[in-house]
Enzyme design. Structure first.
Site, PDB file in Angstrom:
ATOM      1  N   ASP A   1       0.872  -1.167   0.000  1.00 38.24           N
ATOM      2  CA  ASP A   1       0.000   0.000   0.000  1.00 38.24           C
ATOM      3  C   ASP A   1       0.919   1.231   0.000  1.00 38.24           C
ATOM      4  O   ASP A   1       2.117   1.137   0.256  1.00 38.24           O
ATOM      5  CB  ASP A   1      -0.953  -0.002   1.206  1.00 38.24           C
ATOM      6  CG  ASP A   1      -2.178   0.901   0.942  1.00 38.24           C
ATOM      7  OD1 ASP A   1      -2.080   1.804   0.083  1.00 38.24           O
ATOM      8  OD2 ASP A   1      -3.221   0.713   1.604  1.00 38.24           O
TER       9      ASP A   1
HETATM   10  C1  BGC Z   1      -5.075   3.207  -0.015  1.00 37.05           C
HETATM   11  C2  BGC Z   1      -5.117   2.243  -1.173  1.00 37.05           C
HETATM   12  C3  BGC Z   1      -4.955   2.995  -2.452  1.00 37.05           C
HETATM   13  C4  BGC Z   1      -3.639   3.763  -2.404  1.00 37.05           C
HETATM   14  C5  BGC Z   1      -3.347   4.540  -3.664  1.00 37.05           C
HETATM   15  C6  BGC Z   1      -3.868   4.103  -0.059  1.00 37.05           C
HETATM   16  O1  BGC Z   1      -3.977   5.125   0.885  1.00 37.05           O
HETATM   17  O2  BGC Z   1      -5.110   2.499   1.195  1.00 37.05           O
HETATM   18  O3  BGC Z   1      -6.323   1.533  -1.167  1.00 37.05           O
HETATM   19  O4  BGC Z   1      -4.987   2.117  -3.538  1.00 37.05           O
HETATM   20  O5  BGC Z   1      -3.702   4.678  -1.326  1.00 37.05           O
HETATM   21  O6  BGC Z   1      -4.130   5.649  -3.754  1.00 37.05           O
END
Ligand code: BGC
Length: 886
Positions: free
Chosen positions: A285
């Site tokens: 993530d």
């Molecule tokens: C989220 C993800 C997301 C990523 C990219 C993160 O803060 O938890 O689900 O895909 O950001 O935006």
């Protein structure tokens, strides 16, 4: 409620590594003495190399991937695995490119419900909404429609679907991105979405692995869970997605049993890549890595978005130019802390997923065109690097319209099928006499004479109306002072339009020459009483919203409580004072407290609308006026008492999943607590009858799984480490500030002298065999064999054509060592039936559907004894029951 439970065993306290490199489970006694707050994650090294687990439909992709990766230099391999930094490319995540081979940076883009941060895309309803449809075909079509838009904007990897959060915590901020508080429902929805998405030749990404159930403190918290809960609940839907070929997975922000999810070798190397036989790759993530070497060795294959912790120029803590991969990974390889075959495996897994999902085919059609949008601005031209404002001025946005007819149809249909009719006294609804259309569509419209269209309608409550700050306020819809169409955060998109309930109802009223009074008051009720009186019907709206991490009206992602927002309870009761025919419409991301008004005699009908996307209001009006017969079912339980829900943890850093297997309806059943509305509940304008349950156990499963198939041989590229000087920054590169490169500044940085503190028993020797539960994508192939078929007759005994959800639950034999919840969902089907007609519903049960996880053997087991099979309309309204004994 968590404190009420006996803790299920934690993963392991007394873990050891066997000589073969495998995790030896603690005994049941050892586990029972353990306490989740002290749970730890065992070390498991190395991960099974990608391509070793038998997966016929990945073979060709692995061949192509090996062919490709064999040509790469070390720097090029590192580039494949490393994000180039926050806002340094057009997408939310961008890998390094390989110009020598004409291989462009991979574009990774949110969200699970459409293309985030751009224009001219569809605002689809949320995951929880399609979950409430209980319609696998629709889940698949939604996946197709979403992915086609991603593909046509130039995305390679779409960051969805989410099957975690599971929704164990009812107020969890992001539960609406996923499909509902049951692993089976999440699993079918996740798999169908993946199949739909990847049929469009782009890659899906299953997220968030694992235990990211709440937003508050998500970057610090340890989700502490037992071995059975991990396997039987939280990992279950991920197994379905792997079985259906998902190319990538995202590891989550939180810790699990006190180890960060993205450097948790037990969860990545062991559970995901061995037990679940995942052939694809794991990305972090955004900013979820806390280490380079440990993460790579533990099974993380790609860092996103590149750029470590610490305050960058944005103050957002994401992109200060330091990354754990990029040049740091290069150094770790050169000084031999990370073995080269790990890097080869990372790159090969990424490329195998790329070929498997057909991204190469899409790229060929694109003819070298990259993403046609920038996530960071809607300006047509601007500097190449949004983070720093540096770089040449380039075309950033083509503003291409990628919405399709399919998208429009599916967005509306999901919104309709995601509406749950909770209460309907004396057929209050549909309003104005039914003209229900048999959805998708055999019988056409059947006009049935009924009551006449109301002459005077009150449309009340703030949630009926547009937010004065716009439908796309925020960004990412971080606002809520009007009609709810979705939650907020990275799981959201910029809507092309939003039809509010007011607009949709008002239009219908005008067409019928009815009169409308409206009032969108929340606290200041001046004029409200006038507008709410003398109406034939008052339709009053309330909402509850949640989202990701950031704050909206005091809610830090997670909801602070289960109360409707903007004083809606009060508004609803006021409306009810003025009309004995008051209909409450609740638009909510999750369970809310309905107690103040649900039994009010003047409240004759209640609709519960899950976040409906761009057509949210239209779909509500379709149901209110009988253009669509409601067929949604609650994908979670609505409690009578807030204390029945698992709370959000706001103090301390341990989120102990003490409820173990008893999540959502499993808890209410186990403790004999009556909910307000149970999981799976939902009414129709018609009536349906079940009959004739038959069970055919045609493939009686043995107690233990067959041994896993043997692993494919270990592959090697036979490459030797290059001389560190070959990795020095090439002089011709014009270095961009904060950009993550795979190069090193000086060969002095490569020190081979010091010893790295590997965990005890660290080994780089590939295992000889898969673990007993593994051996195929999604786990041991035996788990996926059909073992029984259950069928029943369903008859539409009412006046309206409509959809019905037939649900199958299993009660397992009770075993004091392996207690199971009283019943668990193991099948559902949506059927659309005309009045007077019947359909046969059929459920194929798989070996895994009868299995429980036995920690003492670290595998699945089919308990001997009697299995109760229930088929019916909800988790508490099970009209048919029979049993078989194994
Ligand atoms: C989220 C993800 C997301 C990523 C990219 C993160 O803060 O938890 O689900 O895909 O950001 O935006």
């Amino acid at each position: 409620m968590r404190s009420l439970f006996l803790a299920l065993p934690a993963l392991a306290l007394a873990e050891t590594i066997s000589p073969s490199g495998y995790y030896n489970s603690p005994t049941v006694e050892e586990e029972q003495q353990s306490d989740l707050a002290n749970a730890t994650s065992p070390f498991v090294f190395p991960g099974i190399q990608g391509g070793r687990v038998h997966a016929n439909d990945w073979d060709e992709a692995y061949e192509k991937a090996r062919e490709f990766v064999s040509q790469l230099t070390l720097a090029e391999k590192v580039n494949l695995t490393s994000g180039i930094g926050w806002k340094m490319g057009k997408c939310v995540g961008n890998t390094g490119d390989i110009p020598r081979l004409g291989f462009q940076s991979l574009c990774l883009q949110d969200s699970p419900l459409g293309v985030r941060l751009t224009d001219f895309v569809t605002g689809f309803p949320a995951g929880i909404t399609v979950g409430a449809s209980f319609n696998p075909k629709l889940m698949n079509e939604r996946g197709i429609a979403i992915a086609a838009e991603h593909r046509d904007k130039g995305v390679d990897i779409a960051l969805g679907p989410a099957v975690g959060p599971l929704g164990a915590q009812a107020a969890g901020g992001r539960a609406w991105e996923a499909f509902g508080a049951d692993p089976y429902l999440q699993g079918i929805a996740g798999a169908e979405t993946v199949k739909g998405m990847q049929s469009q030749n782009i890659m899906a990404c299953g997220k968030h692995w694992i235990g990211n159930e709440q937003e508050v403190n998500r970057n610090h918290l340890s989700a502490n869970l037992g071995d059975r809960a991990l396997h039987e609940l939280y990992a279950w839907p991920f197994a379905d997605m792997i079985h259906s070929g998902v190319g990538s997975m995202m590891c989550s922000y939180n810790q699990v049993n006190h180890t960060w999810a993205c450097q948790n070798s037990y969860l990545l190397n062991h559970v995901l890549k061995d037990e679940l036989g995942f052939p694809g790759f794991v990305m972090s993530d955004w900013g979820a890595l806390h280490s380079g070497v440990d993460s790579a060795l533990s099974g993380a294959d790609m860092e996103m978005s590149g750029g470590g912790k610490g305050a960058g120029p944005d103050g957002d803590g994401v992109g200060d130019g330091a990354a754990f991969f990029g040049s740091n990974l290069t150094m770790a390889l050169l000084n031999q802390t990370v073995p080269l075959d790990r890097l080869d495996d990372m790159a090969t897994r990424i490329m195998a997923a790329y070929y498997k999902t057909g991204v190469d085919i899409t790229r060929e059609k694109r003819n070298g065109e990259g993403p046609s949008f920038s996530s960071w601005t809607l300006d047509t031209y601007g500097p190449q690097f949004a983070y720093t404002g540096e770089g040449p001025i380039v075309e950033l946005n083509k503003h291409s319209n990628v919405q399709t007819d399919l998208s429009y149809r599916i967005a509306r249909q999901v919104a309709q099928e995601g509406i749950v009719l909770l209460k309907n006294v004396n057929n209050t609804l549909p309003l104005g006499g039914p003209s229900c259309t048999l959805a998708h569509q055999t019988a056409g419209k059947s006009e049935i004479s009924g009551s006449s269209f109301p002459r005077k309608i009150g449309i009340l409550g703030l949630a009926a109306a547009p937010d004065s700050r716009g439908a796309v306020c925020g960004p990412d819809q971080r606002c809520n002072n009007g009609a709810l169409a979705g939650g907020w955060g990275s799981g959201q998109v910029n809507f092309p339009y939003l039809i509010t309930p007011f607009e949709a109802i008002n239009r219908r009223a005008v067409e019928k020459r009815s009169s409308v009074q409206y009032n969108f008051a929340s606290f200041d009720y001046e004029n409200f009483d006038v507008q709410a009186s003398h109406n034939d019907v008052n339709i009053v709206f309330g909402l509850a919203d949640s989202g990701e991490a950031t704050e909206v009206l005091g809610n830090w992602g997670d909801r602070m409580n289960y109360t409707l927002w903007h004083n809606a309870d009060e508004t609803i009761l006021r409306a009810a004072n003025y009309s004995s025919n008051t209909i409450a419409v609740i638009s909510s991301v999750g369970p809310v407290n309905l107690e103040k008004f649900i039994d009010h005699p003047n409240i004759t009908a209640v609709l519960f609308a899950l976040p409906g996307g761009q057509d949210a209001g239209e779909a509500i009006a379709d149901v209110l006026f009988g253009d669509f017969n409601p067929s949604g079912r609650l994908p979670f339980t609505i409690a009578r008492n807030d204390s029945d829900y698992v709370p959000i943890i706001t103090k301390g850093l341990d989120d102990n999943f003490d409820e173990g297997l008893f999540v959502d309806y499993r808890w209410y059943d186990h403790h004999n607590v009556t909910p307000r509305f149970e999981f799976g509940y939902g009414l129709s304008y018609s009536t349906f009858d079940f009959s004739e349950l038959t069970i055919d156990l045609h493939n009686r499963p043995s107690e233990y799984l067959p041994p896993p198939p043997s692993l494919n041989s270990v592959q090697s590229y036979n490459d030797t480490l290059p001389d560190p000087s070959e990795l020095l920054f090439p002089e011709e590169i014009d270095r961009a500030t904060y950009y993550i490169y795979p190069y090193i500044n000086s060969t002095d940085q490569v020190s081979t002298g010091s010893k790295y503190p590997y965990p005890p028993n660290y080994s780089n020797n590939q295992p000889a065999s898969a673990s007993p539960a593994g051996g195929g994508p999604g786990g041991n192939p035996g788990l996926w064999e059909n073992v029984a078929r259950v069928s029943a007759h369903l008859t539409n005994t009412g006046q309206y054509p409509g959809g019905y959800v037939a649900q199958l639950y299993i009660g397992y034999p009770q075993n004091s060592n392996l207690p199971t919840p009283p019943k668990q969902l193991r099948g559902f089907q949506k059927v659309f039936i005309s009045p007077g007609e019947s359909e046969e519903v059929k459920f194929d049960l798989k070996w895994r559907d009868l299995s429980v996880w036995d920690p003492s053997i670290q595998s699945w087991r089919v308990l001997r004894g009697t299995y109760n099979i229930y088929v019916g309309s909800s988790s508490r309204n099970l009209e048919l029951m029979d049993q078989f004994t194994i």
